[in-house]
Design an enzyme around this catalytic site. Structure first.
Site, PDB file in Angstrom:
ATOM      1  N   ASP A  25     -84.872  62.276 -72.285  1.00  0.00           N
ATOM      2  CA  ASP A  25     -84.228  63.086 -71.258  1.00  0.00           C
ATOM      3  C   ASP A  25     -85.031  64.380 -71.113  1.00  0.00           C
ATOM      4  O   ASP A  25     -86.121  64.530 -71.696  1.00  0.00           O
ATOM      5  CB  ASP A  25     -82.737  63.313 -71.582  1.00  0.00           C
ATOM      6  CG  ASP A  25     -82.517  64.214 -72.797  1.00  0.00           C
ATOM      7  OD1 ASP A  25     -83.509  64.619 -73.440  1.00  0.00           O
ATOM      8  OD2 ASP A  25     -81.347  64.514 -73.099  1.00  0.00           O
ATOM      9  N   CYS A  42     -84.454  62.852 -77.377  1.00  0.00           N
ATOM     10  CA  CYS A  42     -83.527  63.729 -76.660  1.00  0.00           C
ATOM     11  C   CYS A  42     -83.385  64.982 -77.520  1.00  0.00           C
ATOM     12  O   CYS A  42     -84.216  65.218 -78.406  1.00  0.00           O
ATOM     13  CB  CYS A  42     -82.203  63.043 -76.340  1.00  0.00           C
ATOM     14  SG  CYS A  42     -81.135  62.662 -77.733  1.00  0.00           S
ATOM     15  N   THR A  62     -81.208  65.834 -79.843  1.00  0.00           N
ATOM     16  CA  THR A  62     -80.944  65.522 -81.259  1.00  0.00           C
ATOM     17  C   THR A  62     -81.507  64.167 -81.678  1.00  0.00           C
ATOM     18  O   THR A  62     -81.559  63.872 -82.873  1.00  0.00           O
ATOM     19  CB  THR A  62     -79.427  65.460 -81.509  1.00  0.00           C
ATOM     20  OG1 THR A  62     -78.868  64.447 -80.651  1.00  0.00           O
ATOM     21  CG2 THR A  62     -78.756  66.802 -81.228  1.00  0.00           C
ATOM     22  N   HIS A 105     -86.786  48.484 -94.134  1.00  0.00           N
ATOM     23  CA  HIS A 105     -85.502  47.885 -94.521  1.00  0.00           C
ATOM     24  C   HIS A 105     -84.650  47.436 -93.335  1.00  0.00           C
ATOM     25  O   HIS A 105     -84.031  46.379 -93.404  1.00  0.00           O
ATOM     26  CB  HIS A 105     -84.688  48.883 -95.356  1.00  0.00           C
ATOM     27  CG  HIS A 105     -85.257  49.124 -96.707  1.00  0.00           C
ATOM     28  ND1 HIS A 105     -84.554  49.725 -97.732  1.00  0.00           N
ATOM     29  CD2 HIS A 105     -86.491  48.849 -97.230  1.00  0.00           C
ATOM     30  CE1 HIS A 105     -85.305  49.812 -98.820  1.00  0.00           C
ATOM     31  NE2 HIS A 105     -86.500  49.301 -98.534  1.00  0.00           N
ATOM     32  N   HIS A 112     -83.694  41.870 -97.264  1.00  0.00           N
ATOM     33  CA  HIS A 112     -83.430  42.514 -95.969  1.00  0.00           C
ATOM     34  C   HIS A 112     -83.166  41.506 -94.844  1.00  0.00           C
ATOM     35  O   HIS A 112     -82.471  41.834 -93.880  1.00  0.00           O
ATOM     36  CB  HIS A 112     -84.595  43.426 -95.589  1.00  0.00           C
ATOM     37  CG  HIS A 112     -84.882  44.452 -96.639  1.00  0.00           C
ATOM     38  ND1 HIS A 112     -83.971  45.410 -96.998  1.00  0.00           N
ATOM     39  CD2 HIS A 112     -85.963  44.627 -97.442  1.00  0.00           C
ATOM     40  CE1 HIS A 112     -84.475  46.145 -97.971  1.00  0.00           C
ATOM     41  NE2 HIS A 112     -85.688  45.694 -98.260  1.00  0.00           N
TER      42      HIS A 112
HETATM   43  C1  RB5 Z   1     -79.001  67.522 -73.554  1.00  0.00           C
HETATM   44  O1  RB5 Z   1     -78.581  68.852 -73.403  1.00  0.00           O
HETATM   45  C2  RB5 Z   1     -78.561  66.996 -74.912  1.00  0.00           C
HETATM   46  O2  RB5 Z   1     -77.175  66.862 -74.947  1.00  0.00           O
HETATM   47  C3  RB5 Z   1     -79.232  65.670 -75.211  1.00  0.00           C
HETATM   48  O3  RB5 Z   1     -80.601  65.839 -75.147  1.00  0.00           O
HETATM   49  C4  RB5 Z   1     -78.988  65.070 -76.578  1.00  0.00           C
HETATM   50  O4  RB5 Z   1     -79.173  65.993 -77.595  1.00  0.00           O
HETATM   51  C5  RB5 Z   1     -77.782  64.291 -76.743  1.00  0.00           C
HETATM   52  O5  RB5 Z   1     -77.583  63.620 -77.773  1.00  0.00           O
END
Ligand code: RB5
Length: 160
Positions: free
Chosen positions: A8, A66, A68, A99, A134
């Protein structure tokens, strides 16, 4: 290897960096977007696109970014046949390939810096999926894909 890449807007800069790194390592990169860091987009669209590329065999592996790494991993994992893992260091990266036979790795641009991300991606690519104990676990993951594809039996609720 053919590697599908997606992010994203929050993951865009790291996606570009990782894409260049993969190309420099000789991989064939298919960038599924997004195409800039300033236009707000929805991570499920890109996680699903990478997941579909891997699940259909158009790509050998996928890389998602993204903020996180979590949201885009949830999206990729909705695609049957995808085993997407969030990685944040070389150990999780290596072990999820060895694994879990992860076929998509997801990174958080707000969690890891570019050097850690690149090292982790290299560790993932250099690791070899292990067999032995595994394999049965991977088969159980595949069975869960089948379970999700089966309509859930509904129980009629009696109005009182
Ligand atoms: C975007 O602001 C953020 O929410 C997205 O990149 C991500 O971290 C969601 O899991």
């Amino acid at each position: 290897m053919r590697i599908a890449l997606g992010s994203d807007h929050a993951g865009y800069d790291l996606k570009e960096l990782l894409g260049d790194h993969l190309t420099s390592r000789g991989h064939q990169v298919e960038d599924l977007g997004t195409s800039d860091a300033t236009t707000s987009v929805d991570y499920p669209d890109f996680g699903a696109a990478v997941g579909r590329a891997v699940a259909t065999g158009a790509a050998d592996l996928g890389v998602c970014v993204c903020g996180t790494g979590i949201g885009i991993s949830i999206a990729a994992n909705k695609i049957s046949g995808v085993r997407a893992a969030v990685i944040s260091d070389v150990t999780t990266a290596r072990l999820t390939r060895q694994h879990n036979h992860a076929n998509v790795v997801c990174l958080g641009s707000r969690v890891v810096g570019p050097v850690t991300a690149t090292d982790a991606l290299d560790a993932f690519l250099d690791a070899v999926p292990e067999e032995g104990r595994h394999l049965g676990r991977i088969a159980k993951l595949a069975a869960l894909d089948d379970e999700l594809a089966t309509p859930i039996e509904t129980t009629e609720v009696q109005a009182t």
